[in-house]
Scaffold this motif. Structure first.
Motif, short mmCIF file in Angstrom:
data_model
loop_
_atom_site.label_atom_id
_atom_site.label_comp_id
_atom_site.label_asym_id
_atom_site.label_seq_id
_atom_site.Cartn_x
_atom_site.Cartn_y
_atom_site.Cartn_z
N SER A 1 58.62 40.98 35.56
CA SER A 1 59.87 41.73 35.73
C SER A 1 59.75 42.95 36.64
O SER A 1 60.76 43.42 37.16
CB SER A 1 60.39 42.20 34.36
N PHE A 2 58.55 43.46 36.83
CA PHE A 2 58.38 44.67 37.62
C PHE A 2 57.51 44.40 38.83
O PHE A 2 56.65 43.50 38.83
CB PHE A 2 57.75 45.78 36.76
N ASP A 3 57.72 45.22 39.85
CA ASP A 3 56.98 45.03 41.10
C ASP A 3 55.60 45.68 41.10
O ASP A 3 54.75 45.31 41.89
CB ASP A 3 57.79 45.61 42.28
N PHE A 4 55.40 46.67 40.23
CA PHE A 4 54.11 47.36 40.28
C PHE A 4 52.99 46.45 39.79
O PHE A 4 53.18 45.59 38.94
CB PHE A 4 54.14 48.66 39.48
N GLU A 5 51.80 46.69 40.34
CA GLU A 5 50.62 45.92 39.96
C GLU A 5 49.58 46.88 39.40
O GLU A 5 49.20 47.85 40.05
CB GLU A 5 50.03 45.18 41.18
N VAL A 6 49.15 46.62 38.18
CA VAL A 6 48.16 47.48 37.53
C VAL A 6 46.77 46.98 37.91
O VAL A 6 46.40 45.85 37.60
CB VAL A 6 48.33 47.47 36.01
N VAL A 7 46.02 47.82 38.58
CA VAL A 7 44.64 47.49 38.94
C VAL A 7 43.74 47.96 37.79
O VAL A 7 43.61 49.16 37.55
CB VAL A 7 44.22 48.16 40.26
N LEU A 8 43.16 47.02 37.09
CA LEU A 8 42.37 47.33 35.90
C LEU A 8 40.93 47.63 36.30
O LEU A 8 40.16 46.73 36.65
CB LEU A 8 42.42 46.16 34.92
N GLU A 9 40.57 48.91 36.29
CA GLU A 9 39.20 49.32 36.56
C GLU A 9 38.40 49.26 35.26
O GLU A 9 38.67 50.04 34.33
CB GLU A 9 39.17 50.73 37.13
N PRO A 10 37.42 48.37 35.14
CA PRO A 10 36.72 48.20 33.86
C PRO A 10 36.07 49.48 33.35
O PRO A 10 36.11 49.75 32.14
CB PRO A 10 35.66 47.13 34.19
N GLU A 11 35.45 50.28 34.24
CA GLU A 11 34.79 51.50 33.78
C GLU A 11 35.80 52.46 33.17
O GLU A 11 35.56 53.06 32.10
CB GLU A 11 34.06 52.18 34.94
N ILE A 12 36.95 52.62 33.82
CA ILE A 12 37.99 53.51 33.28
C ILE A 12 38.57 52.92 32.00
O ILE A 12 38.88 53.64 31.04
CB ILE A 12 39.09 53.73 34.33
N PHE A 13 38.71 51.59 31.97
CA PHE A 13 39.24 50.92 30.78
C PHE A 13 38.34 51.17 29.57
O PHE A 13 38.82 51.51 28.49
CB PHE A 13 39.35 49.42 31.07
#
Length: 544
Positions: free
Chosen positions: A45-57
């Motif tokens: 539904s949304f245009d944004f793409e979440v870049v999942l950085e494993p270290e930050i996660f």
């Protein structure tokens, strides 16, 4: 920056509505599955793409949750079942890595054996959040849940360590068992020591400052929130396991609590803050997983087409086969571990209580995969040392994501059915312990009131006033002692339930009347809030 903030807010809204949506569904669907579905809807539904950085996660989400699990897990059960927990958290992980590594390589010959071992390693940790959400509808025995919680606290570290060694072998083509054992010991022992030491030092410093300058609730809460991040970052900086450091810091925090350093107001507000953190972090983890799924599927399908495999649907068969093999290996290990536990108990002369196979199957199916698996597989390197692409990376990510979702579905359906109407052992030990503690606390209170009565009366010059008040207070404590030491004085358990029900009705009537007067502006707001808070605390104690 604005897009990132928007994405965070949208995911938090998804977490908020996931609870009501779950309760509205006609069939019992686990909360994590609903959150994954909402995450997938967000991606569409949304245009944004979440870049999942494993270290930050790991730092932002996994660290505080593991710290809180270590803080709240019952320590008596943790040490009582230490052997069983270690068998599951270390032995089962190694068994899974070896068995699943060869199985995945046989199933997918294009995936090199070291990569298959890495995938098997990151599939070995379990997710206690998902298990708790599933078993909340059909409770499991407390001891079983404590074992599963202890397993999940430790198998995250052992699974990640095994994954690191497999990745190193894939990159270099070499593997040293002695170096692996030494590295594992440094990661584990160093991480535990750093987390425990940091938590102890911070609590000691905080206690001394509070005793000298007074306690500020907001500062105390903020310090508790910062401890897990400090432990994780310090351990990772020194080359140790940040995950085990966070767990050890949480366990140490619970022992620091037993010293009574924090005030009652601080404990109440801190628990409320940590409950909110736990709810938000747990929910965002699964919403993020759902948001990542479409991209993961697309990338894996594209990689397969480039490799000449047009039948993308076979990926679903691979996911089913891997999930089934994981459950089978876990069942075999749990059964063997149970037999070993019964054998040890027999040698000690203890009575053998053989649990039903339904319970063994439930423990086997409780190996649900979750956040650690997703974050870990995303840390697979992009390229080899020679600059060539890391083999089967997209395929490994897709398989891991598929196993997470399928394990949630299977466990969500099977676990409640296995646990339904399962005869649970009576939890009489906890009740007796509670009665002993209540009796000891009441006795100590009577002694303290008696001693204070004479001291304060002499200082005030009005002994009669203190004597009357002390007699009234001590009568309440003696009534409590009588109820604890002589249950027949309370007539029956049914009488307890009836009395509790009537007290709750009275408390709610008090609160409704206070609110009615407040709406009519006939009472001071500050007084209203204080009285309602007191009633809320009593209600919480009665409904626990």
């Amino acid at each position: 920056m604005l897009e990132t903030i928007t994405a965070v807010l949208v995911m938090l809204i998804a977490v908020v509505i996931s609870g009501p949506v779950t309760r509205m569904l006609p069939i019992g669907v686990p909360l994590p599955l609903v959150q994954i579905a909402l995450g997938t809807a967000i991606a569409a539904s949304f245009d944004f793409e979440v870049v999942l950085e494993p270290e930050i996660f790991f730092l932002l989400f996994i660290t505080p949750l593991l710290f809180l699990d270590g803080w709240r897990i019952p320590k008596q059960g943790l040490f009582r079942d230490a052997a069983t927990i270690l068998e599951l958290s270390v032995g089962l992980v190694i068994f899974t890595v070896l068995g699943m590594g060869y199985f995945i390589h046989w199933l997918l010959p294009t995936m090199p054996l070291p990569v298959a071992f890495a995938l098997a390693a990151i599939l070995s940790p379990t997710d206690p959040v998902a298990v708790s959400a599933i078993t909340s509808r059909s409770p499991a025995p407390k001891r079983v849940m404590h074992i599963l919680e202890g397993e999940s606290l430790l198998n995250d570290a052992s699974g990640l360590v095994c994954m690191r060694f497999a990745i190193a072998a894939a990159l270099t083509g070499a593997f040293s068992l002695s170096a692996a054992v030494a590295s594992f010991l440094w990661l584990a022992v160093g991480g535990i020591a750093i987390g425990a030491a940091l938590s102890w030092l911070v609590n000691q410093l905080k206690s001394r400052i509070s005793k000298r300058f007074g306690e500020e609730t907001g500062t105390q809460i903020l310090v508790s929130l910062l401890i897990p991040f400090g432990a994780y970052l310090l351990a990772e900086h020194l080359g140790c396991s940040g995950i085990l450091a966070a767990v050890a810091a949480g366990v140490t925090m619970s022992y620091a609590e037993f010293t009574g350093m924090a005030g009652g107001e601080t404990r109440l507000q801190r628990d409320a803050v940590w409950n909110a953190v736990q709810f938000a972090a747990n929910g965002v983890i699964f919403v993020l997983l759902g948001e990542q799924l479409p991209a993961i599927l697309s990338e894996a399908a594209e990689a397969l087409r480039e490799a000449g495999q047009e039948q993308v649907w076979v990926l679903a068969l691979y996911v089913v086969a891997i999930t089934a093999a994981l459950a089978l290996l876990r069942f075999l290990w749990v059964w063997a571990s149970l037999r070993l536990t019964l054998f040890r108990a027999g040698r000690r002369g203890e009575p053998k209580r053989v649990p039903s196979m339904r319970l063994v199957a439930a423990v086997a199916l409780a190996g649900v995969k979750g956040a650690i698996t997703l974050a870990g597989v995303l840390t697979f390197p992009l390229v080899m040392n020679d600059g060539s692409p890391f083999p089967a990376r997209e395929l490994a990510i897709l398989l891991a994501a598929g196993v997470i979702v399928l394990s949630l579905i299977v466990s969500g359906i099977a676990l409640p059915n296995l646990l339904k109407d399962l005869p649970l052992p009576p939890e009489t030990a906890d009740e007796r312990e509670e009665q002993r503690l209540m009796a000891a606390a009441a006795t100590a209170a009577i002694r303290a009131v008696e001693a204070a009565q004479h001291r304060l009366a002499e200082r005030s010059g009005d002994p009669d006033l203190y004597a009357e008040a002390a007699v009234d207070i001590m009568r309440r404590y003696r009534d409590r002692l009588e109820r604890v030491e002589k249950p027949e004085a309370n007539m029956s358990g049914m009488r307890n339930a009836v009395e509790r029900e009537l007290r709750l009705i009275g408390i709610r009537a008090e609160r409704d009347e206070i609110f009615r007067r407040a709406r009519a502006q006939r009472s001071n707001d500050e007084v209203v809030r204080r009285l309602v808070r007191n009633l809320d605390l009593v209600e919480a104690r009665l409904t626990r």
